[in-house]
Design an enzyme around this catalytic site. Structure first.
Site, PDB file in Angstrom:
ATOM      1  CG  ASN A   1       1.029 -69.290  83.014  1.00  0.00           C
ATOM      2  OD1 ASN A   1       1.066 -68.175  83.501  1.00  0.00           O
ATOM      3  ND2 ASN A   1       0.005 -69.700  82.273  1.00  0.00           N
TER       4      ASN A   1
ATOM      5  CG  ASP B   1      -0.880 -73.045  75.833  1.00  0.00           C
ATOM      6  OD1 ASP B   1      -1.668 -72.259  75.286  1.00  0.00           O
ATOM      7  OD2 ASP B   1       0.308 -72.768  76.066  1.00  0.00           O
TER       8      ASP B   1
ATOM      9  CG  ASP C   1      -5.866 -69.412  70.813  1.00  0.00           C
ATOM     10  OD1 ASP C   1      -6.098 -68.204  71.054  1.00  0.00           O
ATOM     11  OD2 ASP C   1      -4.754 -69.830  70.465  1.00  0.00           O
TER      12      ASP C   1
ATOM     13  CE  LYS D   1       2.747 -68.361  69.869  1.00  0.00           C
ATOM     14  NZ  LYS D   1       3.396 -68.199  71.175  1.00  0.00           N
TER      15      LYS D   1
END
Ligand code: CTP
Length: 402
Positions: free
Chosen positions: A209, A277, A304, A337
């Site tokens: 990203n 992700d 995560d 979140k």
């Protein structure tokens, strides 16, 4: 004032080297320990005997000296200091520092040190003004090097202008100012993640990203300045390592998780990395070839890291902080979140195309904690880092988890 502080003084070649003798005397009077490295050039201006007599310590001169290395290796020399002072810092030494050379004891210790470095330049006015010197200086300062001087005045070479090394008393004041800075996080360990991760598709391609690492690096720097023993686990970025911070460079989410878990226990964890992700399930050893149909990438979720740190049981950091990068329903998504990842604080930011957040210098944060939501003004990523670091200090000073 300087009681128990350990200074590594690197004396390079320049007429101003004589001022360091006075400096050593003043540092010792204030309770500091001074170990000195004398370069070949430095030894042309002051003798090892004077430096040793004033510091009360052996003087180190030679990278390949068997006795020096067995008594005190150059790595230990550079690590067992609270501050490294280079005085006088000659144009030549600055150039060698900027290029990362390690061809004598002074440059090797400077390359190996994990401690802040303060320089007191001294050189001819034209050498100082030369674009090469100025470029070296800009590079070194961008890496967090501290500087005092040079002063203006008559130079030993007969010319006048900037280039004189500051007086010993001014250098002493700069050293005292360095040690006076407040370090309310001293004794606490902090872990910060930063940058993107790269998830390999094949030996030459990866998923990633647009994260620049600016925000995470700034946070690590801010925590370290406040005295926290800070480790920065970073994916691939172009950011310079912040001063006072130990950096662990990783590539994939899996590696980032392993490095973070390896650093536990810490008291403060800030997950500012934009972890990819998903990762391809398989990673062929050969480059995928364009031989017909485009390949179908089968993806799986990466671990995560923020959620794992929050759920680390007895090893859970006292304060776990995450970022929520959103392009819609910013605050609602970020609150969800925070609940899902069970972190203490969440900094929500808009990363949609026109926000300019990703890769930019500014950030607009909505700060979410158990006490509610605060909208911070748009500010530089450095200012966001300082604001967050101040809140962390207040959290621990308030007795929470102290
Ligand atoms: N994070 C992490 N490990 C991951 C994904 C995210 O540690 N594999 C952390 C980030 O560092 C950040 C927080 O989780 O502190 C939220 O990241 P974000 O990208 O906003 O959320 P995602 O979990 O990726 O969820 P989504 O993509 O659905 O918004």
């Amino acid at each position: 004032m300087l009681d128990g502080k350990r200074i590594l003084l690197i004396i390079s070649g320049g007429i101003a080297a004589y001022k360091t003798l006075d400096l050593i005397r003043r540092l010792k009077e204030r309770g500091a320990t001074v170990r000195a490295i004398l370069t070949k050039g430095g030894a042309q201006f002051v003798t090892p005997l004077s430096v040793a007599a004033l510091s009360g310590e052996k003087v180190y001169q030679d990278l390949f000296s068997l006795t020096d290395e067995s008594e005190m290796g150059h790595i230990r020399l550079s690590r067992e200091a609270d501050l490294v002072v280079v005085a006088p810092a000659s144009a030549d030494l600055l150039a060698r520092m900027a290029s990362g050379l390690a061809d004598d004891l002074a440059t090797t210790a400077l390359l190996a040190t994990d401690k802040p470095v303060l320089i007191a330049p001294a050189m001819n006015v034209e050498m100082w003004a030369n674009p090469a010197t100025q470029a070296n200086l800009a590079l070194l300062e961008a890496r967090g090097l501290l500087r005092v001087g040079p002063a203006e005045g008559d130079l030993a070479c007969g010319e006048t202008g900037p280039g004189r090394m500051v007086e010993a008393t001014d250098l002493l004041s700069a050293i005292e100012r360095f040690f006076e800075r407040p370090t309310p996080l001293r004794g606490r360990r902090a872990l910060v993640t930063s940058g993107p991760t790269h998830e390999p598709i094949d030996p030459v391609r990866y998923l990633s990203n647009r994260s620049s690492g600016k925000q995470g690096h700034a946070i690590a720097g801010a925590l370290a300045r406040l005295g926290a023993e800070t480790v920065l686990v970073t994916g691939p970025t172009r950011q310079a390592p912040p001063p006072l911070v130990r950096v662990r460079a990783v590539t994939t989410a899996e590696e980032m998780l392993a490095a973070c878990e390896d650093e536990l226990p810490v008291e403060i964890a800030v997950c500012a990395a934009a972890v990819a992700d998903w990762r391809p399930v398989t990673r062929p050893n050969q480059k995928l070839k364009k031989d017909g149909e485009p390949p179908m990438l089968e993806l799986q979720e990466t671990p995560d890291i923020l959620a794992r740190l929050s759920a680390a049981g007895p090893r859970r950091p006292k304060l776990v902080i995450g970022f929520a990068a959103e392009t819609e329903s910013l605050v609602a998504n970020a609150e969800a979140k925070r609940a899902r990842k069970e972190c203490d604080w969440m900094l929500a930011n808009d990363v949609s195309d026109d926000s300019g957040t990703l890769g930019g210098d500014l950030n607009t944060i909505h700060f979410i904690s158990p006490d509610g939501i605060e909208d911070w003004p748009t500010q530089s990523k450095d200012a966001v880092a300082d604001t967050l670091a101040d809140l962390i200090v207040a959290h621990f000073q308030g007795g929470a988890g102290a």
